[in-house]
Write a protein that holds these residues in place. Sequence first.
Motif, mmCIF file in Angstrom:
data_model
loop_
_atom_site.group_PDB
_atom_site.id
_atom_site.type_symbol
_atom_site.label_atom_id
_atom_site.label_comp_id
_atom_site.label_asym_id
_atom_site.label_seq_id
_atom_site.Cartn_x
_atom_site.Cartn_y
_atom_site.Cartn_z
ATOM 1 N N TYR A 60 -3.672 -5.371 2.852
ATOM 2 C CA TYR A 60 -3.908 -5.500 4.283
ATOM 3 C C TYR A 60 -5.203 -4.803 4.684
ATOM 4 O O TYR A 60 -5.453 -3.653 4.302
ATOM 5 C CB TYR A 60 -2.772 -4.868 5.085
ATOM 6 C CG TYR A 60 -1.515 -5.707 5.158
ATOM 7 C CD1 TYR A 60 -0.629 -5.751 4.095
ATOM 8 C CD2 TYR A 60 -1.229 -6.452 6.290
ATOM 9 C CE1 TYR A 60 0.523 -6.516 4.155
ATOM 10 C CE2 TYR A 60 -0.064 -7.213 6.368
ATOM 11 C CZ TYR A 60 0.809 -7.243 5.299
ATOM 12 O OH TYR A 60 1.943 -7.997 5.375
ATOM 13 N N ASN A 90 -0.088 4.786 1.159
ATOM 14 C CA ASN A 90 0.201 3.796 2.200
ATOM 15 C C ASN A 90 -0.156 4.317 3.582
ATOM 16 O O ASN A 90 0.603 4.170 4.549
ATOM 17 C CB ASN A 90 1.685 3.404 2.175
ATOM 18 C CG ASN A 90 1.997 2.379 1.107
ATOM 19 O OD1 ASN A 90 1.170 2.125 0.224
ATOM 20 N ND2 ASN A 90 3.176 1.810 1.141
ATOM 21 N N PHE A 115 0.833 -2.845 1.030
ATOM 22 C CA PHE A 115 -0.109 -2.230 1.966
ATOM 23 C C PHE A 115 -1.543 -2.439 1.536
ATOM 24 O O PHE A 115 -2.422 -2.698 2.353
ATOM 25 C CB PHE A 115 0.198 -0.740 2.076
ATOM 26 C CG PHE A 115 -0.815 0.028 2.885
ATOM 27 C CD1 PHE A 115 -1.724 0.882 2.278
ATOM 28 C CD2 PHE A 115 -0.851 -0.109 4.260
ATOM 29 C CE1 PHE A 115 -2.652 1.583 3.020
ATOM 30 C CE2 PHE A 115 -1.775 0.607 5.015
ATOM 31 C CZ PHE A 115 -2.671 1.452 4.388
ATOM 32 N N ASN A 119 -4.505 4.117 -0.300
ATOM 33 C CA ASN A 119 -3.526 3.079 -0.645
ATOM 34 C C ASN A 119 -2.367 3.644 -1.464
ATOM 35 O O ASN A 119 -1.263 3.104 -1.423
ATOM 36 C CB ASN A 119 -4.213 1.938 -1.380
ATOM 37 C CG ASN A 119 -5.068 1.095 -0.447
ATOM 38 O OD1 ASN A 119 -4.901 1.122 0.769
ATOM 39 N ND2 ASN A 119 -6.009 0.351 -1.007
ATOM 40 N N ALA A 166 -2.508 -4.031 11.356
ATOM 41 C CA ALA A 166 -2.720 -4.545 10.008
ATOM 42 C C ALA A 166 -2.957 -6.039 10.047
ATOM 43 O O ALA A 166 -2.355 -6.776 10.835
ATOM 44 C CB ALA A 166 -1.505 -4.239 9.134
ATOM 45 N N VAL A 171 4.698 -5.495 6.550
ATOM 46 C CA VAL A 171 4.391 -4.079 6.634
ATOM 47 C C VAL A 171 4.749 -3.580 8.029
ATOM 48 O O VAL A 171 4.532 -4.288 9.014
ATOM 49 C CB VAL A 171 2.897 -3.820 6.319
ATOM 50 C CG1 VAL A 171 1.999 -4.478 7.325
ATOM 51 C CG2 VAL A 171 2.620 -2.343 6.207
ATOM 52 N N ALA A 201 2.371 3.282 6.569
ATOM 53 C CA ALA A 201 2.839 1.904 6.440
ATOM 54 C C ALA A 201 3.972 1.820 5.427
ATOM 55 O O ALA A 201 3.936 2.468 4.381
ATOM 56 C CB ALA A 201 1.696 1.003 6.008
#
Length: 124
Positions: A32, A77, A29, A74, A98, A2, A24
């Motif tokens: 993380y 990202n 992603f 999420n 991350a 990432v 990201a």
Amino acid sequence: QVQLVESGGGLVQAGGSLRLSCAASGRTFSSYAMGWFRQAPGKEREFVAAISWSSGSTRYADSVKGRFTISRDNAKNTVYLQMNSLKPEETAVFYCAAYHGLGIRTVVTEYNRWGQGTQVTGSS
């Protein structure tokens, strides 16, 4: 892998607010855990806030509790840091980081992916 890119920094008056974003790249992603750190001139990088991969857990440095909020989307990202009631002495470069795994991490060396940082400058 990432890659992270921070944005949203700037000049803010004492007591003001800013929202930092960390975008990201990469399809993993959501696996993380994420953190925000800051480094003031002449000082060590320090932990600010962290969030687990599922957003189920968050943790904050004592100095920012009640004023800063970390969150993540999420689907986009992206991880955010909402900062309220900023103090001039909080001038620093803020970094997104991350960690691939579960749980919360608060130590710099536990993170293996870092963004380039975004400058936050507080004025009195």
